[in-house]
Design a protein around this motif. Structure first.
Motif, PDB file in Angstrom:
ATOM      1  N   GLY A   1       0.793  -1.223   0.000  1.00 17.17           N
ATOM      2  CA  GLY A   1       0.000   0.000   0.000  1.00 17.17           C
ATOM      3  C   GLY A   1       0.817   1.260   0.000  1.00 17.17           C
ATOM      4  N   ILE A   2       0.359   2.225   0.783  1.00 20.40           N
ATOM      5  CA  ILE A   2       0.953   3.556   0.745  1.00 20.40           C
ATOM      6  C   ILE A   2       2.370   3.586   1.285  1.00 20.40           C
ATOM      7  CG2 ILE A   2       0.008   4.224   3.004  1.00 20.40           C
ATOM      8  CD1 ILE A   2      -0.436   7.040   1.769  1.00 20.40           C
ATOM      9  N   LEU A   3       2.678   2.741   2.287  1.00 20.85           N
ATOM     10  CA  LEU A   3       4.034   2.737   2.840  1.00 20.85           C
ATOM     11  C   LEU A   3       5.051   2.249   1.816  1.00 20.85           C
ATOM     12  CD1 LEU A   3       3.440   1.485   6.495  1.00 20.85           C
ATOM     13  CD2 LEU A   3       3.718   3.817   5.666  1.00 20.85           C
ATOM     14  N   LYS A   4       4.650   1.278   1.036  1.00 20.01           N
ATOM     15  CA  LYS A   4       5.540   0.772  -0.010  1.00 20.01           C
ATOM     16  C   LYS A   4       5.842   1.870  -1.026  1.00 20.01           C
ATOM     17  CE  LYS A   4       5.921  -2.863  -3.492  1.00 20.01           C
ATOM     18  NZ  LYS A   4       5.260  -4.041  -4.112  1.00 20.01           N
ATOM     19  N   LYS A   5       4.839   2.664  -1.372  1.00 19.53           N
ATOM     20  CA  LYS A   5       5.039   3.738  -2.343  1.00 19.53           C
ATOM     21  C   LYS A   5       5.845   4.886  -1.749  1.00 19.53           C
ATOM     22  CE  LYS A   5       0.959   2.713  -5.107  1.00 19.53           C
ATOM     23  NZ  LYS A   5      -0.318   3.203  -5.668  1.00 19.53           N
ATOM     24  N   LEU A   6       5.641   5.148  -0.444  1.00 23.62           N
ATOM     25  CA  LEU A   6       6.365   6.250   0.180  1.00 23.62           C
ATOM     26  C   LEU A   6       7.870   5.983   0.237  1.00 23.62           C
ATOM     27  CD1 LEU A   6       4.051   7.344   3.150  1.00 23.62           C
ATOM     28  CD2 LEU A   6       4.643   8.669   1.117  1.00 23.62           C
ATOM     29  N   LYS A   7       8.257   4.734   0.359  1.00 23.76           N
ATOM     30  CA  LYS A   7       9.690   4.398   0.426  1.00 23.76           C
ATOM     31  C   LYS A   7      10.404   4.825  -0.857  1.00 23.76           C
ATOM     32  CE  LYS A   7       9.249   0.023   1.421  1.00 23.76           C
ATOM     33  NZ  LYS A   7       9.626  -1.382   1.765  1.00 23.76           N
ATOM     34  N   ASN A   8       9.698   4.804  -1.957  1.00 24.66           N
ATOM     35  CA  ASN A   8      10.328   5.080  -3.244  1.00 24.66           C
ATOM     36  C   ASN A   8       9.864   6.402  -3.848  1.00 24.66           C
ATOM     37  OD1 ASN A   8      11.568   2.459  -3.217  1.00 24.66           O
ATOM     38  ND2 ASN A   8       9.579   1.597  -3.814  1.00 24.66           N
ATOM     39  N   SER A   9       9.261   7.261  -3.048  1.00 25.28           N
ATOM     40  CA  SER A   9       8.747   8.511  -3.578  1.00 25.28           C
ATOM     41  C   SER A   9       9.160   9.676  -2.689  1.00 25.28           C
ATOM     42  CB  SER A   9       7.218   8.455  -3.658  1.00 25.28           C
ATOM     43  OG  SER A   9       6.672   9.692  -4.039  1.00 25.28           O
ATOM     44  N   GLU A  10       9.464  10.806  -3.325  1.00 30.15           N
ATOM     45  CA  GLU A  10       9.815  12.012  -2.579  1.00 30.15           C
ATOM     46  C   GLU A  10       8.607  12.947  -2.454  1.00 30.15           C
ATOM     47  OE1 GLU A  10      12.635  12.514  -1.079  1.00 30.15           O
ATOM     48  OE2 GLU A  10      13.487  10.642  -1.826  1.00 30.15           O
ATOM     49  N   GLY A  11       7.554  12.630  -3.198  1.00 34.88           N
ATOM     50  CA  GLY A  11       6.391  13.508  -3.178  1.00 34.88           C
ATOM     51  C   GLY A  11       5.310  13.031  -2.216  1.00 34.88           C
TER      52      GLY A  11
END
Length: 541
Positions: free
Chosen positions: A123-133
């Motif tokens: 979910g969102i945590l997985k995406k946050l690890k690879n995103s600066e936005g």
């Protein structure tokens, strides 16, 4: 009398209605419907567009507030003071959680409900690890102080002390979204989805597939709006079926009906004037027909028109004469048939009773001469009364004396096992009753009452009730089952029966004499006895 040119009434009325009624009504109805439908469709479409724009704008504003708050927090340290300052500044109502670099909660506005989990590989945590936005996901989480969340917005924030990354998540609750939809009255169906079409919130159970994704019907006539929200990461749909137009069309229809009633009134007055002038004779014909329906057969018509009405009047007068002749013929035949049927019913005296009584008398003479004399006197009284054909209506007292003679013979026959009582109000002795209607009732009571019991008692009573003479025959015999009782009641309504002939004959004679509202009624319960009620008019021949 001058002979005017014959013009059929049918042609006159047809031409008039087509010219002054049918064409204008059809034209006005179609025109009015098209105009009202078009105006209503345009108004509802405009209203739906306004609703849609409001919801789209409100959702964008809500998500933008969380977006701006997260951007502001990127430049500050993630402590309670800063977070709540930003939360209050942007009026954010959702819960939040701050996670350290190992995705462990360090700050929570409210505790998660047991069973909820934060998985860094999903979910969102997985995406946050690879995103600066800033990342937006449709995830459902439950906190102790609210029902559920439907959206999660988060951001990765650099820790100024050790250069590691922390994560802050804002959970947008279902109630925040619902508050937006409550601010405006939505007359259609709305559906709020994520970018993949999965439904987050809606006000209808329709328009979705088995995976809870939006699936709207294809109908170009209906009103449909769709747009992206928050840079098309979410979508909002509004769908209005044309059936909802019927609700809004009511106000316009009221105006249309007012005009329509006005036109109809004008047309009605015109037609009424035409009828009064050209067809006044119809009132005479209708009045004559109504009087005939009430039984008045002397109201002949005098019509001097030169159209079909004169033919109708002539035929009506001839029909009236024929009806009067037929009524007289039928009346005589009916009276003859009733008298014949009543005589036939009166003559159906049960011979078995006579045979059984004579058989009993044969043995009684040898044992008790005095009792034998009483039996002979009772038989004589019964036979004299039953074979006297001079009258079919007798007094209640005569019928009671006959039945007493009959009961006395049965008393001799059954001895102590049989008893009876007769209680008739003294003022009823002269009431007129059909002859020989009590014996079949008593005979049935004895026949079926002794079927499984050793003793039997019959109670006969008579009284006036609401202007009717009612005679009750109550026995304490075996009684009838529900099926047997239903069969007897059904047989009483038939024209011919093979069982319970005595009851049928009594009921038939009473109805022939007095009409359908009088006759025989039966109540019974298995093991409790039977009640037979004879209902006659008061003092009527």
């Amino acid at each position: 009398m001058s002979q005017n040119k014959f013009v059929s009434l049918k042609k006159q009325i047809k031409d008039f209605l087509i010219l002054y009624f049918i064409f204008p009504i059809i034209f006005l109805s179609l025109s009015g419907y098209v105009v009202i439908y078009s105006l209503q469709y345009s108004a509802i479409k405009k209203e739906s567009q306004k609703e849609f724009n409001f919801i789209q704008k409100s959702l964008d504003e809500l998500l933008s507030k969380y977006d701006l708050a997260l951007k502001e927090l990127k430049n500050r340290s993630l402590d309670f003071e800063n977070i709540y300052k930003i939360k209050n500044e942007f009026d954010l109502k959702g819960n939040f959680i701050v996670l350290d670099k190992n995705f462990k909660p360090t700050i929570e506005s409210s505790s998660l409900v047991r069973g909820s989990s934060l998985n860094p590989n999903w979910g969102i945590l997985k995406k946050l690890k690879n995103s600066e936005g800033i990342v937006l996901e449709s995830e459902e989480m439950r906190f102790l102080n609210e029902r559920k969340t439907i959206l999660t917005m988060g951001s990765k924030v650099k820790n100024l002390a050790d250069k590691s990354y922390n994560y802050i998540l804002f959970y947008i609750s279902d109630s925040e979204i619902e508050d937006i939809f409550k601010k405006i009255e939505i007359n259609g169906n709305y559906i709020f989805t994520d970018k993949n079409g999965y439904i987050l919130k809606r006000n209808t159970n329709n328009y979705s597939d088995n995976l809870n994704r939006v699936k709207l019907p294809v109908n170009k006539k209906n009103i449909f709006f769709k747009s992206g929200v928050y840079n098309s990461k979410l979508h909002i749909y509004i769908y209005r079926d044309l059936d909802f137009m019927l609700v809004k069309i009511f106000e316009q229809i009221v105006y249309f009906i007012t005009i329509f009633i006005f036109l109809i009134t004008c047309i009605f007055l015109t037609i009424n004037y035409f009828i009064n002038k050209k067809l006044a004779v119809i009132d005479k014909i209708i009045g004559a027909i109504k009087s005939t329906g009430k039984g008045e057969l002397n109201n002949f018509l005098e019509v001097e028109t030169n159209d079909e009405l004169r033919i109708i009047a002539t035929s009506y007068n001839k029909m009236l004469l024929d009806i009067k002749n037929l009524i007289e013929i039928n009346k005589r035949e009916f009276e003859n048939n009733i008298n014949l049927e009543i005589k036939q019913l009166e003559s159906q005296f049960n011979p078995h009773f006579l045979f059984n009584t004579l058989e009993m008398l044969k043995y009684t003479i040898k044992k008790d001469v005095k009792m034998s004399n009483k039996i002979i006197l009772n038989i004589s009284s019964i036979l004299r009364f039953s074979i006297d054909n001079r009258k079919t209506i007798v007094s209640l007292d005569e019928n009671i004396k006959f039945i007493e003679s009959y009961l006395e013979i049965q008393k001799y026959r059954f001895g102590e096992d049989f008893s009876y009582t007769i209680d008739i109000e003294s003022n009823l002795n002269n009431q007129k009753t059909p002859k020989l209607i009590f014996q079949p009732i008593v005979e049935n009571s004895i026949k079926y009452g002794f079927s499984s019991k050793d003793k039997l008692h019959i109670d006969i009573r008579g009284k006036l009730q609401k202007g009717r003479l009612v005679i009750y025959f109550l026995d304490d015999g075996d009684g009838l089952s529900k099926d047997e009782l239903m069969e007897i009641r059904k047989n009483l309504k038939k024209d011919n029966v093979t069982n319970h002939i005595g009851l049928y004959n009594v009921n038939r004679r009473i109805k022939l004499h007095y009409g359908e509202k009088y006759g025989v009624k039966i109540l019974s319960r298995k093991g409790r006895g039977t009640l037979v009620k004879i209902v006659l008019p008061e003092d009527m021949e």
